[in-house]
Design a protein around this motif. Structure first.
Motif, short mmCIF file in Angstrom:
data_model
loop_
_atom_site.label_atom_id
_atom_site.label_comp_id
_atom_site.label_asym_id
_atom_site.label_seq_id
_atom_site.Cartn_x
_atom_site.Cartn_y
_atom_site.Cartn_z
N HIS A 1 6.51 199.68 20.39
CA HIS A 1 5.74 199.36 19.18
C HIS A 1 4.26 199.69 19.40
O HIS A 1 3.52 199.94 18.47
N ASP B 1 8.48 194.54 5.18
CA ASP B 1 7.66 194.83 6.38
C ASP B 1 6.86 193.60 6.82
O ASP B 1 5.82 193.75 7.47
N TYR C 1 -6.67 201.07 10.36
CA TYR C 1 -5.62 200.32 11.08
C TYR C 1 -5.46 200.82 12.52
O TYR C 1 -5.45 200.03 13.47
N THR D 1 3.04 197.35 2.30
CA THR D 1 2.22 197.81 3.42
C THR D 1 1.19 198.82 2.92
O THR D 1 0.01 198.75 3.28
N GLU E 1 4.10 207.15 8.93
CA GLU E 1 3.41 206.09 8.19
C GLU E 1 1.98 206.48 7.86
O GLU E 1 1.55 206.40 6.72
N HIS F 1 9.07 192.08 10.83
CA HIS F 1 8.69 191.75 12.22
C HIS F 1 8.43 190.23 12.18
O HIS F 1 7.30 189.78 12.15
N ILE G 1 -1.86 195.24 16.78
CA ILE G 1 -0.60 194.80 17.37
C ILE G 1 -0.85 194.13 18.72
O ILE G 1 -0.22 193.12 19.06
N HIS H 1 8.84 203.51 6.27
CA HIS H 1 7.46 203.76 5.87
C HIS H 1 7.38 205.07 5.07
O HIS H 1 7.32 205.05 3.87
N ASN I 1 4.86 191.18 8.55
CA ASN I 1 4.31 191.19 9.91
C ASN I 1 2.88 190.63 9.82
O ASN I 1 2.31 190.56 8.73
N PRO I 2 2.29 190.25 10.97
CA PRO I 2 0.97 189.59 10.89
C PRO I 2 -0.20 190.56 10.74
O PRO I 2 -1.35 190.11 10.64
N GLY I 3 0.07 191.87 10.72
CA GLY I 3 -1.03 192.83 10.68
C GLY I 3 -1.09 193.59 9.37
O GLY I 3 -1.87 193.26 8.47
N SER I 4 -0.24 194.61 9.25
CA SER I 4 -0.36 195.51 8.11
C SER I 4 0.18 194.93 6.81
O SER I 4 -0.12 195.46 5.73
N TYR J 1 6.43 192.58 20.06
CA TYR J 1 5.17 191.89 20.29
C TYR J 1 5.17 191.28 21.70
O TYR J 1 4.49 190.30 21.97
N HIS K 1 13.55 195.41 6.77
CA HIS K 1 12.48 195.78 7.72
C HIS K 1 11.46 194.65 7.77
O HIS K 1 10.66 194.48 6.87
N1 LIG Z 1 3.38 200.14 11.90
C1 LIG Z 1 3.75 199.50 12.85
N2 LIG Z 1 4.28 198.29 12.84
C2 LIG Z 1 4.14 197.36 11.79
C3 LIG Z 1 2.85 196.65 11.83
C4 LIG Z 1 2.78 195.75 12.97
C5 LIG Z 1 1.47 195.03 13.09
O1 LIG Z 1 0.42 195.49 12.62
O2 LIG Z 1 1.54 193.95 13.70
C6 LIG Z 1 4.45 198.00 10.46
O3 LIG Z 1 5.59 198.33 10.30
O4 LIG Z 1 3.61 198.11 9.58
#
Ligand SMILES: N=CN[C@@H](CCC(=O)O)C(=O)O
Ligand SMILES: [Fe+3]
Ligand SMILES: [Zn+2]
Length: 426
Positions: A194, A333, A111, A307, A262, A91, A121, A282, A335-338, A161, A89
């Motif tokens: 997403h 997981d 978040y 995460t 999640e 991104h 996102i 999640h 990814n640039p955020g969580s 994205y 998993h």
């Molecule tokens: N929860 C949603 N999608 C991603 C986070 C993506 C993001 O924040 O860019 C996740 O798996 O945590």
């Protein structure tokens, strides 16, 4: 590419011998419940591969006759040998970064609220739409290099994205090319659902129609995705909307995955089980009924402890899941955020200290069950005759060090398709 990644041997056979522990993870996949305790360890282990495929596994003193001149020989004395890790998993193809957001969250901003305000996102969507295919590919390649150095030989990557046809297809095309060119296998997932793009704000059903009527058929026609995934979450895609998208995806030949339960307990685990999804991911808030549905359906529960760590949310109930017979996989997981980390060592450490998983369960969750979560357990994830010779050598003699050497990358060599593709000493 650095020298360490370049394959120099053109030998037909790969011969690993004298492994202090050869951890096979052999057996029916996925490993569910109590079976997750079984790793199939062979001491003083050996393995023979021909043209990238495993042809023999056993004790070093029982190795069959083979012309050593035709072998690349790896002496694994003092080393633990494991199947290559499957990060099931991520991104991994995106533009831009969101460092500020990490600190806003530490300051108490949730978040989902950041996303609701048009950030999160959607910020990455802006940057990804602006990035060219070449830029995205260069970033993706660097990230795969870094993952490989941590022992990852197969990775799942999601689009999501773009939230428009053009950018979603660009992300998937990047993964397709990287899969062909890079030693790490990339399993592509379409995740147009997403978030809701700004031009569809307040019109989620219409966006769902757009995904089903326009984007999914193009993705299926181009053959650039194996899976379809949906962010099923309060205020994002409802259970009903997620069901519609995944049902349409399945009708087009894609397999289902789901970002489930999640942040809010919505019933995502139950939906994943109902749809026969390959994995539900999640699951921080999965209900008892959801957990037992996953166990019954054979859907892999993919747990992403980094995460929870980064979001400072309660961890998923991995112990309950395993004790009630579910198959659990662990993934990053990235990814640039969580969760801006692809650290397999940190996943392993958190799984032991926060999820209560044993070292054996962690190894299976990062290998054979990860492979099952991406529909690839017939090919990778364990060291068994007929499978790809994808393996990792640790600097230490036991799999326990993966957890015990907390957060440290202790991978000394990575072998993909029977070739050494990364070596720490380079
Ligand atoms: N929860 C949603 N999608 C991603 C986070 C993506 C993001 O924040 O860019 C996740 O798996 O945590
Ligand atoms: Fe995720
Ligand atoms: Zn995700």
């Amino acid at each position: 590419m650095r020298d360490c990644f370049i394959q120099k041997s053109d030998k037909k056979f790969l011969l690993i011998k004298h492994a202090a522990e050869l951890v096979t993870c052999a057996g029916p996949a996925p490993k569910a419940g109590a079976a997750m305790a079984e790793m199939g360890i062979i001491t003083d282990g050996a393995l023979l591969a021909q043209d990238g495929k495993i042809i023999w596994v056993g004790k070093t003193d029982e190795l069959p006759e083979v012309d050593q001149a035709q072998c690349e020989i790896v002496d694994a004395a003092g080393r633990c040998v494991l199947p290559g890790f499957v990060d099931s998993h991520t991104h991994l193809v995106f533009g831009g970064y969101r460092a500020d957001e990490f600190f806003w969250r530490l300051g108490g901003l949730p978040y989902l609220e950041i996303l609701e305000r048009g950030g999160g996102i959607l910020n990455t969507v802006k940057a990804t739409r602006q990035a060219t295919k070449e830029e995205l590919k260069a970033l993706g390649r660097q990230r795969l290099d870094a993952m490989l150095a941590m022992g990852v030989t197969t990775v799942e990557g999601k689009s999501g994205y773009g939230l428009d046809s053009e950018t979603e297809l660009r992300q998937l095309a990047v993964m397709d090319e990287l899969n062909r060119e890079h030693p790490v296998d990339v399993v592509p997932t379409f995740m147009g659902a997403h978030a809701i793009p700004p031009d569809y704000k307040g019109r989620t059903d219409e966006y769902v129609d757009f995904i089903i009527d326009e984007v999914l058929p193009a993705v299926a026609e181009q053959g650039v995705a194996v899976f379809c995934d949906v962010f099923c979450e309060k205020g994002i895609f409802s259970i009903e909307q997620s069901r519609r998208i995944l049902t349409a995806a399945k009708a087009l030949g894609l397999k289902a995955k789901l970002h489930a339960d999640e942040i809010v307990s919505l019933g995502g685990a139950e939906l994943a089980a109902e749809l026969g999804a390959c994995s539900a991911d999640h699951l921080l808030q999965a209900s008892d009924a959801g957990i037992s549905a996953l166990g019954t359906s054979g859907t892999v529960a993919t747990i992403l402890p980094m995460t929870a760590f980064c979001l400072r949310e309660p961890y998923a109930r991995a112990r309950t899941m395993i004790d009630s017979g579910t198959a659990v996989a662990l993934a990053t997981d990235y990814n640039p955020g969580s969760c801006f980390s692809h650290s397999i060592p940190l996943v392993a450490a958190l799984a032991a200290t926060q999820l209560g998983m044993t070292a054996a369960e962690i190894v299976n969750a990062l290998t054979i069950n990860g492979a099952a979560a991406v529909g690839a357990a017939h090919r990778v994830g364990s060291l068994e005759v007929g499978k790809e010779a994808d393996l990792v050598l640790l600097e230490y003699p036991s799999h326990q060090f993966l957890v015990y050497h907390a957060g440290m990358n202790i991978v000394s060599k990575v072998i993909k398709h029977g070739k050494v593709v990364w070596d720490k000493t380079c």
